[in-house]
Motif scaffolding. Structure first.
Motif, PDB file in Angstrom:
ATOM      1  N   SER A   1      32.221  38.210  30.338  1.00 19.00           N
ATOM      2  CA  SER A   1      32.341  36.341  31.702  1.00 19.00           C
ATOM      3  C   SER A   1      32.826  37.861  32.954  1.00 19.00           C
ATOM      4  CB  SER A   1      33.373  35.527  31.747  1.00 19.00           C
ATOM      5  OG  SER A   1      34.705  36.093  32.465  1.00 19.00           O
ATOM      6  N   HIS A   2      32.136  37.359  34.297  1.00 17.01           N
ATOM      7  CA  HIS A   2      32.006  38.470  35.343  1.00 17.01           C
ATOM      8  C   HIS A   2      33.017  37.921  35.904  1.00 17.01           C
ATOM      9  CE1 HIS A   2      31.578  34.637  37.784  1.00 17.01           C
ATOM     10  NE2 HIS A   2      30.997  35.314  38.633  1.00 17.01           N
ATOM     11  N   ALA A   3      34.165  37.253  35.219  1.00 15.70           N
ATOM     12  CA  ALA A   3      35.578  37.013  36.408  1.00 15.70           C
ATOM     13  C   ALA A   3      36.280  37.742  35.163  1.00 15.70           C
ATOM     14  CB  ALA A   3      35.871  35.168  35.854  1.00 15.70           C
ATOM     15  N   ASP A   4      36.405  37.776  33.882  1.00 15.25           N
ATOM     16  CA  ASP A   4      37.114  38.703  33.367  1.00 15.25           C
ATOM     17  C   ASP A   4      37.207  39.984  33.660  1.00 15.25           C
ATOM     18  OD1 ASP A   4      39.135  36.304  32.149  1.00 15.25           O
ATOM     19  OD2 ASP A   4      37.452  36.661  30.289  1.00 15.25           O
ATOM     20  N   PHE A   5      35.334  40.828  34.202  1.00  9.75           N
ATOM     21  CA  PHE A   5      35.140  41.738  33.767  1.00  9.75           C
ATOM     22  C   PHE A   5      35.563  42.246  35.238  1.00  9.75           C
ATOM     23  CE2 PHE A   5      31.843  44.763  35.522  1.00  9.75           C
ATOM     24  CZ  PHE A   5      31.873  45.586  34.689  1.00  9.75           C
ATOM     25  N   ILE A   6      35.158  41.918  36.395  1.00  6.60           N
ATOM     26  CA  ILE A   6      36.177  41.954  37.606  1.00  6.60           C
ATOM     27  C   ILE A   6      37.281  41.633  37.946  1.00  6.60           C
ATOM     28  CG2 ILE A   6      36.472  41.298  40.076  1.00  6.60           C
ATOM     29  CD1 ILE A   6      32.978  39.579  39.927  1.00  6.60           C
ATOM     30  N   LEU A   7      38.169  41.073  37.218  1.00  7.43           N
ATOM     31  CA  LEU A   7      40.060  41.583  36.819  1.00  7.43           C
ATOM     32  C   LEU A   7      40.195  43.042  36.938  1.00  7.43           C
ATOM     33  CD1 LEU A   7      42.514  40.232  37.839  1.00  7.43           C
ATOM     34  CD2 LEU A   7      42.240  39.054  35.878  1.00  7.43           C
ATOM     35  N   ASP A   8      39.160  43.222  35.486  1.00  7.11           N
ATOM     36  CA  ASP A   8      39.538  43.826  34.763  1.00  7.11           C
ATOM     37  C   ASP A   8      39.589  45.857  35.213  1.00  7.11           C
ATOM     38  OD1 ASP A   8      40.341  45.405  31.956  1.00  7.11           O
ATOM     39  OD2 ASP A   8      37.831  46.176  32.050  1.00  7.11           O
ATOM     40  N   LEU A   9      37.938  45.193  35.727  1.00  5.37           N
ATOM     41  CA  LEU A   9      38.267  46.528  37.461  1.00  5.37           C
ATOM     42  C   LEU A   9      38.364  47.084  38.205  1.00  5.37           C
ATOM     43  CD1 LEU A   9      33.686  45.930  37.823  1.00  5.37           C
ATOM     44  CD2 LEU A   9      34.713  48.018  35.959  1.00  5.37           C
ATOM     45  N   ILE A  10      39.659  45.984  38.659  1.00  2.81           N
ATOM     46  CA  ILE A  10      40.098  45.317  39.976  1.00  2.81           C
ATOM     47  C   ILE A  10      41.372  46.704  38.492  1.00  2.81           C
ATOM     48  CG2 ILE A  10      41.874  44.577  41.361  1.00  2.81           C
ATOM     49  CD1 ILE A  10      39.835  42.773  41.525  1.00  2.81           C
ATOM     50  N   SER A  11      41.932  46.185  37.996  1.00  3.24           N
ATOM     51  CA  SER A  11      43.272  46.025  37.355  1.00  3.24           C
ATOM     52  C   SER A  11      43.202  48.065  37.209  1.00  3.24           C
ATOM     53  CB  SER A  11      43.491  45.370  35.910  1.00  3.24           C
ATOM     54  OG  SER A  11      43.412  44.248  36.190  1.00  3.24           O
ATOM     55  N   LYS A  12      42.306  47.894  36.353  1.00  3.22           N
ATOM     56  CA  LYS A  12      42.192  49.763  35.809  1.00  3.22           C
ATOM     57  C   LYS A  12      42.121  50.576  37.421  1.00  3.22           C
ATOM     58  CE  LYS A  12      41.404  48.404  31.662  1.00  3.22           C
ATOM     59  NZ  LYS A  12      39.926  48.059  30.276  1.00  3.22           N
ATOM     60  N   LYS A  13      41.770  49.539  38.286  1.00  2.48           N
ATOM     61  CA  LYS A  13      41.327  50.977  39.241  1.00  2.48           C
ATOM     62  C   LYS A  13      40.287  51.544  39.853  1.00  2.48           C
ATOM     63  CE  LYS A  13      46.156  50.917  40.610  1.00  2.48           C
ATOM     64  NZ  LYS A  13      46.479  49.839  41.472  1.00  2.48           N
ATOM     65  N   LEU A  14      39.376  50.958  39.119  1.00  2.00           N
ATOM     66  CA  LEU A  14      37.867  51.209  38.697  1.00  2.00           C
ATOM     67  C   LEU A  14      36.932  50.811  40.274  1.00  2.00           C
ATOM     68  CD1 LEU A  14      37.380  50.810  35.070  1.00  2.00           C
ATOM     69  CD2 LEU A  14      37.919  52.645  35.777  1.00  2.00           C
ATOM     70  N   LEU A  15      37.225  49.989  40.768  1.00  2.00           N
ATOM     71  CA  LEU A  15      36.276  50.060  41.540  1.00  2.00           C
ATOM     72  C   LEU A  15      37.429  50.305  42.932  1.00  2.00           C
ATOM     73  CD1 LEU A  15      35.973  45.829  41.740  1.00  2.00           C
ATOM     74  CD2 LEU A  15      34.458  47.875  41.744  1.00  2.00           C
ATOM     75  N   PRO A  16      37.115  50.778  43.896  1.00  2.00           N
ATOM     76  CA  PRO A  16      37.564  51.245  45.324  1.00  2.00           C
ATOM     77  C   PRO A  16      38.005  50.075  45.537  1.00  2.00           C
ATOM     78  CG  PRO A  16      35.782  52.292  45.348  1.00  2.00           C
ATOM     79  CD  PRO A  16      35.427  51.189  44.180  1.00  2.00           C
ATOM     80  N   ALA A  17      39.192  50.390  46.661  1.00  2.00           N
ATOM     81  CA  ALA A  17      40.308  49.580  47.189  1.00  2.00           C
ATOM     82  C   ALA A  17      39.717  48.063  48.104  1.00  2.00           C
ATOM     83  CB  ALA A  17      41.101  50.323  47.902  1.00  2.00           C
ATOM     84  N   LEU A  18      39.754  46.669  47.525  1.00  2.00           N
ATOM     85  CA  LEU A  18      38.917  46.234  48.516  1.00  2.00           C
ATOM     86  C   LEU A  18      39.428  45.390  49.814  1.00  2.00           C
ATOM     87  CD1 LEU A  18      38.353  43.702  45.317  1.00  2.00           C
ATOM     88  CD2 LEU A  18      37.095  45.280  46.655  1.00  2.00           C
ATOM     89  N   SER A  19      39.052  45.551  50.461  1.00  2.00           N
ATOM     90  CA  SER A  19      38.732  45.380  52.229  1.00  2.00           C
ATOM     91  C   SER A  19      39.856  43.869  52.347  1.00  2.00           C
ATOM     92  CB  SER A  19      37.410  44.867  53.510  1.00  2.00           C
ATOM     93  OG  SER A  19      38.512  44.493  54.536  1.00  2.00           O
ATOM     94  N   LEU A  20      41.060  43.501  52.806  1.00  2.00           N
ATOM     95  CA  LEU A  20      41.844  42.382  53.172  1.00  2.00           C
ATOM     96  C   LEU A  20      40.720  41.454  53.392  1.00  2.00           C
ATOM     97  CD1 LEU A  20      44.434  41.122  52.796  1.00  2.00           C
ATOM     98  CD2 LEU A  20      44.943  41.902  55.370  1.00  2.00           C
ATOM     99  N   ASP A  21      40.531  40.669  52.759  1.00  2.00           N
ATOM    100  CA  ASP A  21      39.740  39.139  53.022  1.00  2.00           C
ATOM    101  C   ASP A  21      40.748  37.894  53.482  1.00  2.00           C
ATOM    102  OD1 ASP A  21      38.419  36.310  53.478  1.00  2.00           O
ATOM    103  OD2 ASP A  21      36.715  37.213  51.994  1.00  2.00           O
ATOM    104  N   GLU A  22      41.181  37.212  54.795  1.00  2.00           N
ATOM    105  CA  GLU A  22      41.758  36.719  55.741  1.00  2.00           C
ATOM    106  C   GLU A  22      40.967  35.061  55.286  1.00  2.00           C
ATOM    107  OE1 GLU A  22      43.246  38.017  59.248  1.00  2.00           O
ATOM    108  OE2 GLU A  22      45.283  39.658  57.897  1.00  2.00           O
ATOM    109  N   ALA A  23      40.472  34.860  55.314  1.00  2.00           N
ATOM    110  CA  ALA A  23      39.163  33.186  54.883  1.00  2.00           C
ATOM    111  C   ALA A  23      39.654  33.048  53.889  1.00  2.00           C
ATOM    112  CB  ALA A  23      38.281  33.561  54.738  1.00  2.00           C
ATOM    113  N   SER A  24      40.657  32.149  54.720  1.00  2.00           N
ATOM    114  CA  SER A  24      41.518  30.572  53.415  1.00  2.00           C
ATOM    115  C   SER A  24      40.353  30.104  52.453  1.00  2.00           C
ATOM    116  CB  SER A  24      42.040  29.236  54.525  1.00  2.00           C
ATOM    117  OG  SER A  24      40.836  29.095  55.343  1.00  2.00           O
ATOM    118  N   THR A  25      40.929  30.296  51.136  1.00  2.00           N
ATOM    119  CA  THR A  25      39.657  30.135  50.276  1.00  2.00           C
ATOM    120  C   THR A  25      40.323  29.003  48.691  1.00  2.00           C
ATOM    121  OG1 THR A  25      38.682  32.862  50.376  1.00  2.00           O
ATOM    122  CG2 THR A  25      38.613  31.410  47.835  1.00  2.00           C
TER     123      THR A  25
END
Length: 659
Positions: free
Chosen positions: A519-543
């Motif tokens: 699933s793209h949920a697991d896939f995105i987390l895997d990319l973030i955990s392995k630092k394969l994505l560039p650092a993500l900009s802080l998003d302060e929107a209440s979600t």
């Protein structure tokens, strides 16, 4: 008086009374055994049903769900049932230990083990067990007649059922109190309830105490034996049916509908008569505890549709107990069947693991393949899938228009990629959902993932299968699987829970249909955990995150999207119902395609629940959930709240960082 504490078995009961109670006890046990065997035979008379053999896993689930009752311990009513269950378990084993002490070890070996400190501890445990069971029964009565839970039956029948159990426990306490008042042993304090109640009888004479004790002893004993004898024929038969059903529960993925083998050779489809039910389905109905947890969580009930899961099961239970074969159309209406969104909330809440969604699909299959009946609007949608490969009926040649300007590569035979990105019909044709596909491409490219999309992609027809159109589903599955085989890839990525569930759990039912699907949920987390994505900009929107049913409930994917969002969204809030207990948006089970489906109005209830967190943005991981929540937003005339897929939120964080 003997200074050593011991259990005074049959104190104040003459020999002839002891003999009579043994005779009655044996008869009660035999009657219970006869009723149990008769009930089991009736269940097993259903059609054969082969279940997956995994004794260790089945025993593990039986222990966790049947004995530890982990599934129902989330609520006060669940804790009350836990107290009743374990209270009676200890009382049962206490009685069994007393029988063993008096009727086995004493006559055969001249040994009694219920004496001394062990006996005192035994008495304390049984008093605590009795109190726990009474508290649980008290809460059950409070819930039905004072709190008046909307889905709980407050009838004379349940008053008798709860009252009978309480009566057995209370008379047991008073028997002990009368004996303690007459004997006055030094260790009376080890029976705290009996000792407390004994004070009520301090003014009675010895003859009055013994007379009252003997009378109450017979009342208590006969009540207990009647209860034992009546178990198989009453509501309390779930004592053995529910654990049996938990042990025999489906071990395959919950979201997988059973395949109709050799569909071209079948003469009948689905289930239309009770005698077509497998023994497992019959066990399902018989295992119902009437707790109404299914009704309490059902979105169809919240919308006032004809479907009530508890009544659905009980009507089938009553039909099964009639000797003549039942035409199920006279038991369950078409409106009830079409009201189900197959969200699985009932199955998740059920302590007995009754699989209502699976049965709904099988009963729908009869209407779909034998009678050609569908809800308004659905027949045209199914025809679209059959003719042009998508439910909207749009030009197959425009399927890749969403990728315009993105330089998305198409899969080619002989060229290997890491990921086959399965776009899905929603992200291919729905203009709003196309933003999810474009966001996923941005994420894949930012992570340097080798990927491609399959030019022959077509609808997998999951919703058709859940509407009973199994033939269309199998046709689509065969076509997609053959196309998959042409290409070389490591895994399939899905950004839609329905696509993920179908490719991961239903395609393996077909030859060559087993692939690694993520699933793209697991896939995105895997990319973030392995630092394969560039650092993500802080998003302060209440979600606040909304869990799609086919992701969280059917596949257990609830933490991945939250963990991914928390890496750059510090203000992540939680709704009242989340994870496995998430509230359905109303789109599942084909409901998204119905004309005027009442269950689709659950989206407004869910939207209000999410808005109650005061978040300004709703995140989800399903294009259909997003569409339903967007519709609810419009109905509420809410211009402030934003509804987005997690892929869109991540892609936006990438854009902000690059800028």
């Amino acid at each position: 008086m003997n200074p050593t504490p011991f259990r005074p078995t049959f104190w104040n009961i003459p020999v002839e009374g002891q003999i009579l109670i043994y005779i009655l006890g044996i008869l009660a046990v035999l009657f219970c055994a006869w009723g149990t065997v008769k009930s089991v035979r009736a269940i097993l008379s259903g059609k054969p049903k082969a279940l997956k053999e995994a004794p260790r896993e089945r025993l593990r689930r039986l222990w966790n769900e049947g004995f530890l009752q982990t599934r129902i311990m989330r609520t006060a009513s669940g804790k009350a049932h836990f107290a009743i269950f374990w209270g009676f378990i200890f009382l049962f084993f206490g009685t069994a230990a007393a029988t063993l002490d008096w009727d086995v070890t004493r006559p055969l070996f001249g040994v009694r083990f219920l004496k001394g400190d062990f006996y005192l501890f035994y008495k304390l445990i049984l008093d605590c067990a009795g109190v726990a069971a009474l508290i649980g029964l008290g809460y059950a009565a409070y819930s039905r007649w004072i709190k008046k839970g909307p889905s709980l039956e407050a009838s004379p029948r349940f008053a008798a059922l709860i009252g009978s159990l309480a009566f057995i426990i209370i008379t047991g306490f008073f028997i002990e109190a009368l004996r303690l008042a007459a004997q006055k042993p030094e260790w009376a304090g080890w029976s705290p309830v009996g000792c407390l109640l004994a004070g009520l009888f301090s003014s009675l004479s010895a003859p009055s105490l013994t007379t009252a004790h003997a009378l109450l002893w017979w009342i208590h004993g006969l009540s207990a034996l009647v209860f034992i004898a009546a178990i198989p024929a009453t509501f309390y038969s779930h004592i053995f049916k529910a654990p049996w059903n938990i042990f025999e529960q489906k071990l395959e993925p919950l979201g997988a509908v059973p395949k109709i083998e050799k569909i071209e050779e079948q003469e009948s489809f689905g289930i239309s008569k009770f005698d077509q039910m497998s023994w497992k389905k019959r066990l399902d109905f018989e295992a119902c505890t009437e707790c109404a947890r299914c009704t309490a969580v059902c979105p169809a009930v919240k919308m006032g549709t004809p479907l009530n899961p508890k009544e659905f099961v009980l009507k089938l239970q009553r039909a099964g107990r009639q000797k003549e074969a039942q035409d199920l159309s006279s038991v369950i209406s078409e409106q009830e069947l079409w009201s189900c969104s197959t969200c699985g909330a009932c199955l998740n809440a059920c302590p007995s693991r009754i699989d209502i969604p699976d049965l709904v699909v099988q009963m729908r299959t009869h209407y779909a393949l034998e009678e050609g009946k569908f809800p308004p609007g659905v027949a045209k949608t199914l025809q679209n899938v059959a003719t042009v490969g998508n439910p909207w009926g749009l030009d197959p040649g425009s399927r890749l228009d969403w990728a315009s300007g993105l330089d998305v590569s198409l899969l080619e035979e002989g060229r290997h990629v890491d990921v086959l990105y399965w776009v899905g019909c929603a992200a291919s044709y729905d203009r709003r959902a196309q933003k999810i596909a474009r966001a996923m491409v941005k994420i894949l490219k930012a992570a340097g993932v080798s990927f491609g999309v399959m030019p022959e992609e077509r609808c997998h027809a999951d919703f058709a299968r859940r509407l009973g159109e199994e033939y269309l589903f199998q046709t689509a599955a065969a076509e997609n699987i053959e196309n998959f085989k042409r290409y070389s890839f490591d895994r399939i990525l899905c950004a839609c829970p329905h696509c993920f569930n179908t490719l991961a759990h239903e395609y393996p039912q077909f030859d060559g249909g087993k692939f690694q699907v993520i699933s793209h949920a697991d896939f995105i987390l895997d990319l973030i955990s392995k630092k394969l994505l560039p650092a993500l900009s802080l998003d302060e929107a209440s979600t606040v995150y909304h869990d799609p049913c086919y992701l969280a409930r059917y596949n257990g994917i609830a933490q991945s999207p939250r963990s991914a969002l928390r890496t750059f969204v510090p203000d992540l809030r939680e709704p009242e119902n989340k994870g496995l207990s998430s509230l359905c948006c109303g789109a599942g089970g084909g409901q998204f395609w119905f004309d005027g489906s009442r269950t689709q109005r659950i989206n407004v209830i869910r939207f209000d629940e999410l808005k109650a967190t005061k978040a300004t943005r709703i995140a989800t991981a399903c294009p259909f959930c997003m569409s339903m929540l967007d519709t609810a937003k419009s109905q509420r005339k809410d211009e402030e709240t934003v509804v987005k897929d997690i892929a869109e939120i991540v892609a936006e964080a990438l854009d902000k960082k690059s800028n």
